[in-house]
Design a protein around this motif. Structure first.
Motif, PDB file in Angstrom:
ATOM      1  N   LEU A  23      52.926  41.705 -13.060  1.00 52.58           N
ATOM      2  CA  LEU A  23      53.648  40.732 -13.876  1.00 52.58           C
ATOM      3  C   LEU A  23      53.126  40.737 -15.309  1.00 52.58           C
ATOM      4  O   LEU A  23      53.909  40.685 -16.272  1.00 52.58           O
ATOM      5  CB  LEU A  23      53.515  39.337 -13.254  1.00 52.58           C
ATOM      6  CG  LEU A  23      54.174  38.193 -14.028  1.00 52.58           C
ATOM      7  CD1 LEU A  23      55.677  38.412 -14.147  1.00 52.58           C
ATOM      8  CD2 LEU A  23      53.888  36.849 -13.333  1.00 52.58           C
ATOM      9  N   ARG A  24      51.810  40.824 -15.467  1.00 53.96           N
ATOM     10  CA  ARG A  24      51.222  40.849 -16.812  1.00 53.96           C
ATOM     11  C   ARG A  24      51.711  42.060 -17.595  1.00 53.96           C
ATOM     12  O   ARG A  24      52.065  41.955 -18.774  1.00 53.96           O
ATOM     13  CB  ARG A  24      49.696  40.872 -16.696  1.00 53.96           C
ATOM     14  CG  ARG A  24      48.955  40.978 -18.028  1.00 53.96           C
ATOM     15  CD  ARG A  24      47.458  40.844 -17.820  1.00 53.96           C
ATOM     16  NE  ARG A  24      46.944  41.810 -16.866  1.00 53.96           N
ATOM     17  CZ  ARG A  24      46.678  43.093 -17.186  1.00 53.96           C
ATOM     18  NH1 ARG A  24      46.878  43.540 -18.417  1.00 53.96           N
ATOM     19  NH2 ARG A  24      46.195  43.915 -16.268  1.00 53.96           N
ATOM     20  N   LEU A  25      51.802  43.206 -16.935  1.00 46.93           N
ATOM     21  CA  LEU A  25      52.234  44.422 -17.622  1.00 46.93           C
ATOM     22  C   LEU A  25      53.742  44.388 -17.913  1.00 46.93           C
ATOM     23  O   LEU A  25      54.201  44.932 -18.918  1.00 46.93           O
ATOM     24  CB  LEU A  25      51.875  45.646 -16.783  1.00 46.93           C
ATOM     25  CG  LEU A  25      50.362  45.852 -16.596  1.00 46.93           C
ATOM     26  CD1 LEU A  25      50.096  47.011 -15.649  1.00 46.93           C
ATOM     27  CD2 LEU A  25      49.695  46.094 -17.943  1.00 46.93           C
ATOM     28  N   ILE A  26      54.520  43.729 -17.025  1.00 46.67           N
ATOM     29  CA  ILE A  26      55.941  43.534 -17.311  1.00 46.67           C
ATOM     30  C   ILE A  26      56.099  42.711 -18.580  1.00 46.67           C
ATOM     31  O   ILE A  26      56.914  43.023 -19.457  1.00 46.67           O
ATOM     32  CB  ILE A  26      56.637  42.820 -16.127  1.00 46.67           C
ATOM     33  CG1 ILE A  26      56.759  43.760 -14.929  1.00 46.67           C
ATOM     34  CG2 ILE A  26      58.022  42.316 -16.529  1.00 46.67           C
ATOM     35  CD1 ILE A  26      57.285  43.075 -13.671  1.00 46.67           C
ATOM     36  N   ALA A  27      55.286  41.640 -18.684  1.00 43.11           N
ATOM     37  CA  ALA A  27      55.351  40.770 -19.868  1.00 43.11           C
ATOM     38  C   ALA A  27      54.977  41.514 -21.144  1.00 43.11           C
ATOM     39  O   ALA A  27      55.428  41.161 -22.238  1.00 43.11           O
ATOM     40  CB  ALA A  27      54.441  39.561 -19.662  1.00 43.11           C
ATOM     41  N   GLN A  28      54.158  42.549 -21.001  1.00 44.67           N
ATOM     42  CA  GLN A  28      53.775  43.355 -22.166  1.00 44.67           C
ATOM     43  C   GLN A  28      54.824  44.404 -22.517  1.00 44.67           C
ATOM     44  O   GLN A  28      54.664  45.145 -23.483  1.00 44.67           O
ATOM     45  CB  GLN A  28      52.429  44.038 -21.902  1.00 44.67           C
ATOM     46  CG  GLN A  28      51.266  43.053 -21.788  1.00 44.67           C
ATOM     47  CD  GLN A  28      49.962  43.725 -21.381  1.00 44.67           C
ATOM     48  OE1 GLN A  28      49.862  44.959 -21.381  1.00 44.67           O
ATOM     49  NE2 GLN A  28      48.965  42.930 -21.040  1.00 44.67           N
ATOM     50  N   GLY A  29      55.892  44.462 -21.705  1.00 51.08           N
ATOM     51  CA  GLY A  29      57.001  45.361 -22.014  1.00 51.08           C
ATOM     52  C   GLY A  29      56.883  46.755 -21.417  1.00 51.08           C
ATOM     53  O   GLY A  29      57.663  47.644 -21.796  1.00 51.08           O
ATOM     54  N   LEU A  30      55.952  46.969 -20.493  1.00 50.53           N
ATOM     55  CA  LEU A  30      55.774  48.300 -19.902  1.00 50.53           C
ATOM     56  C   LEU A  30      56.872  48.586 -18.874  1.00 50.53           C
ATOM     57  O   LEU A  30      57.272  47.689 -18.131  1.00 50.53           O
ATOM     58  CB  LEU A  30      54.402  48.426 -19.234  1.00 50.53           C
ATOM     59  CG  LEU A  30      53.235  48.887 -20.138  1.00 50.53           C
ATOM     60  CD1 LEU A  30      52.947  47.849 -21.208  1.00 50.53           C
ATOM     61  CD2 LEU A  30      52.010  49.172 -19.287  1.00 50.53           C
ATOM     62  N   SER A  31      57.309  49.821 -18.833  1.00 46.45           N
ATOM     63  CA  SER A  31      58.281  50.260 -17.834  1.00 46.45           C
ATOM     64  C   SER A  31      57.565  50.524 -16.513  1.00 46.45           C
ATOM     65  O   SER A  31      56.327  50.605 -16.465  1.00 46.45           O
ATOM     66  CB  SER A  31      58.977  51.544 -18.285  1.00 46.45           C
ATOM     67  OG  SER A  31      58.021  52.596 -18.366  1.00 46.45           O
ATOM     68  N   ASN A  32      58.318  50.708 -15.462  1.00 42.99           N
ATOM     69  CA  ASN A  32      57.709  50.978 -14.160  1.00 42.99           C
ATOM     70  C   ASN A  32      56.845  52.238 -14.160  1.00 42.99           C
ATOM     71  O   ASN A  32      55.739  52.239 -13.609  1.00 42.99           O
ATOM     72  CB  ASN A  32      58.782  51.062 -13.074  1.00 42.99           C
ATOM     73  CG  ASN A  32      59.278  49.689 -12.661  1.00 42.99           C
ATOM     74  OD1 ASN A  32      58.819  48.671 -13.161  1.00 42.99           O
ATOM     75  ND2 ASN A  32      60.224  49.657 -11.736  1.00 42.99           N
ATOM     76  N   PRO A  33      57.310  53.358 -14.742  1.00 41.04           N
ATOM     77  CA  PRO A  33      56.448  54.545 -14.781  1.00 41.04           C
ATOM     78  C   PRO A  33      55.129  54.295 -15.507  1.00 41.04           C
ATOM     79  O   PRO A  33      54.073  54.786 -15.086  1.00 41.04           O
ATOM     80  CB  PRO A  33      57.305  55.585 -15.499  1.00 41.04           C
ATOM     81  CG  PRO A  33      58.717  55.159 -15.231  1.00 41.04           C
ATOM     82  CD  PRO A  33      58.671  53.667 -15.246  1.00 41.04           C
ATOM     83  N   LYS A  34      55.180  53.508 -16.610  1.00 39.30           N
ATOM     84  CA  LYS A  34      53.957  53.242 -17.369  1.00 39.30           C
ATOM     85  C   LYS A  34      53.027  52.304 -16.594  1.00 39.30           C
ATOM     86  O   LYS A  34      51.809  52.446 -16.651  1.00 39.30           O
ATOM     87  CB  LYS A  34      54.313  52.657 -18.728  1.00 39.30           C
ATOM     88  CG  LYS A  34      54.947  53.682 -19.660  1.00 39.30           C
ATOM     89  CD  LYS A  34      55.235  53.090 -21.029  1.00 39.30           C
ATOM     90  CE  LYS A  34      55.833  54.156 -21.959  1.00 39.30           C
ATOM     91  NZ  LYS A  34      56.154  53.601 -23.292  1.00 39.30           N
TER      92      LYS A  34
END
Length: 559
Positions: free
Chosen positions: A507-518
């Motif tokens: 969730l934290r990485l989603i909030a940072q705008g990262l895509s699933n591959p990243k």
């Protein structure tokens, strides 16, 4: 015994006359009397048909194999070829053994090769097309063989085979998107069948089953209901039990759509029990339909157990995809829908539509907006020739879900409102309820809480009436949260406790705008695993999209 004093020839004639009347027990007795006096391939062939319509698989196959051997000993290639054709059909329908069925087909083709055109050639070609469709869903090859069978049957003046061929042609045309002309052919064939124009029960079976199957495919449930009633009346009159049982599995789907779930369950249990005892090769459709009913009822474990029996069946895979989507496992749902679509040729538009619909919703739930949009575009293209309200409703529902996931609230509202209206017009209470609940979520996001409550209550009422336990619980939970004011902010913080440590990281990485591959690369896990975590996050937080999850994380300081 009635035929004890008759000669073998007289008993044979009496058996054939009884077959023509649909008096299966009487025909069986006559053929057995003829065989008691002299074993001939003709008497064995007659006995096989009486046993066939009495659902006696062992006697049917044994009689035909004996008749085949006697025809071969006599040097009658046409007779032996005819037995080989129907043995192929027996091993498919009675035993569910396609490899053996194919062997008998090949034997029939070799025996009939070089003979003058005869009804056997037409039946062989027609049934090969049928088997190819069952095994490969290849409408192009099926259509080619069907046209060959039609040419042969017309040249021979064989009306039964011609009508069966028209039904098969219409069925394939509907699958390929030529709905209007295909349905006209199917209506014509079924009318000829139930009006008494045909004499061969196999031709009658094909004409009726193809029509009802096509109605289901395009979700023309009103037409399916009308023909199911007509066919059932015909089956009772002539005691054609196999067609009756198979038809009932399709009729159960009509009942399911209209919300008559208790009746659908009773019909399916009866039909499936009869098919299990007599024609296991025809059982998969009934099993998938029962699993679909269990899924809608919220009996997920029972649905999964049923589908495990048909692991490699494409339609079982699609049903498993729907089940995974209900359970919040959108990644698995997408995988299964894609697996289903790999089995279905591009020309088979009717079957591809069902897979594309599930795939589009799964991709939206995973936050793959671009993929969902592409799948939706293909779905709309595939469904364009099918103008039935249920199909239009399904497209609108998918459009609404995808728009909501992309954060386009107004488009989502309009499409979901259209879906509700179309599902209501189609008398589909469960589907209308699901569309209403999704609409309620969108209305809350648009600040229209009163309208959202109204839609959610209507959804709850629909779910309770049909017996959709889990969906009713979801609607109740939504209304409780709406009443408590937690749908917008109130208790969001407590929702975080539902997430695992790994899900919070995602969730934290989603909030940072990262895509699933990243995200996968950052956490050293597979992209498939990321898909699962995202699906679980959206489910646990009851959020419609990846964008909503990012906004949630921002509000809660998960950065």
């Amino acid at each position: 015994m009635k035929y004890a004093t008759q000669s073998a020839q007289d008993a044979l004639s009496a058996g054939r006359e009884a077959l023509a009347r649909g008096a299966w027990e009487e025909a069986r007795a006559a053929f057995e009397q003829a065989l008691a006096q002299e074993e001939t391939p003709e008497a064995l062939e007659g006995l096989s048909w009486a046993a066939n319509w009495l659902d006696d698989a062992a006697a049917t196959i044994e009689s035909r194999e004996r008749a085949y051997r006697l025809y071969r000993e006599r040097g009658d290639r046409a007779g032996a070829g005819r037995m080989a054709i129907w043995l192929a059909n027996d091993y498919s329908d009675f035993r569910g053994e396609p490899a053996i069925a194919d062997g008998w087909f090949q034997r029939a083709r070799r025996l009939l090769e070089g003979l003058e055109p005869a009804p056997e050639h037409a039946w062989l070609t027609l049934l090969e097309g049928y088997m190819i469709f069952l095994a490969q869903h290849d409408t192009t090859a099926t259509k080619q063989l069907t046209e060959e069978a039609l040419t042969l049957s017309r040249g021979l003046g064989q009306i039964d085979i011609e009508i069966a061929g028209l039904a098969q042609k219409g069925f394939v045309m509907v699958r390929e998107g030529e709905m209007a002309e295909g349905m006209r052919l199917l209506d014509e064939a079924a009318t000829a069948a139930v009006a008494g124009e045909l004499k061969d029960p196999i031709a009658i079976w094909m004409a009726c089953c193809y029509l009802i199957n096509a109605c289901e495919q395009v979700r023309d449930y009103d037409r399916a209901r009308q023909w199911c009633a007509k066919v059932e009346e015909f089956c009772r009159r002539y005691r054609i039990r196999p067609l009756f049982a198979f038809c009932r599995t399709h009729y159960a789907n009509v009942l399911m759509w209209h919300g008559a779930w208790a009746e659908a369950e009773s019909v399916l249990e009866s039909a499936n029990n009869e098919l299990a005892a007599t024609r296991p090769g025809l059982m998969p459709e009934g099993i998938v339909r029962m699993a679909e009913l269990r899924r809608r009822q919220g009996k997920w474990e029972e649905a999964a157990e049923l589908l495990e029996q048909l692991e490699s069946d494409p339609f079982a895979q699609l049903s498993r995809a729907e089940l995974a989507l209900d359970q919040g496992d959108s990644a698995t749902a997408a995988d299964l829908a894609e697996r289903f679509l790999r089995h279905i040729p591009a020309e088979n538009r009717g079957e591809r539509a069902a897979g594309l619909e599930v795939l589009a919703r799964a991709q939206a739930a995973l936050g793959n907006a671009a993929q969902a949009a592409n799948t939706l575009a293909e779905l709309k293209s595939v469904m364009a020739p099918f103008a039935t309200n249920p199909l239009r409703a399904s497209v609108s529902f998918a459009e609404g879900v995808i728009a909501a996931a992309a954060g386009d609230g107004e488009t989502a509202r309009r499409r979901l409102e259209d879906a509700v209206d179309l599902f209501k017009q189609s008398s589909a209470p469960f589907e209308a309820g699901r569309a209403r609940l999704e609409l309620a979520k969108v209305l809350v996001a648009l600040g229209r809480r009163d309208a959202a409550e109204k839609e959610a209550r209507a959804a709850l009422n629909s779910f309770q009436k049909v017996g959709a336990v889990r969906d009713a619980a979801r609607a109740e939970a939504f209304l409780q949260e709406l009443k408590a004011g937690t749908r917008e902010a109130g208790s969001e913080a407590s929702n975080l406790t539902r997430l695992t440590r790994r899900e919070r990281e995602v969730l934290r990485l989603i909030a940072q705008g990262l895509s699933n591959p990243k995200i996968a690369a950052r956490l050293h896990i597979s992209e498939h695993t990321v898909h699962r975590h995202v699906a679980n996050i959206l489910t646990k937080l009851d959020l419609p999209s990846r964008a909503a999850a990012a906004a949630f994380a921002a509000r809660q300081g998960v950065l």
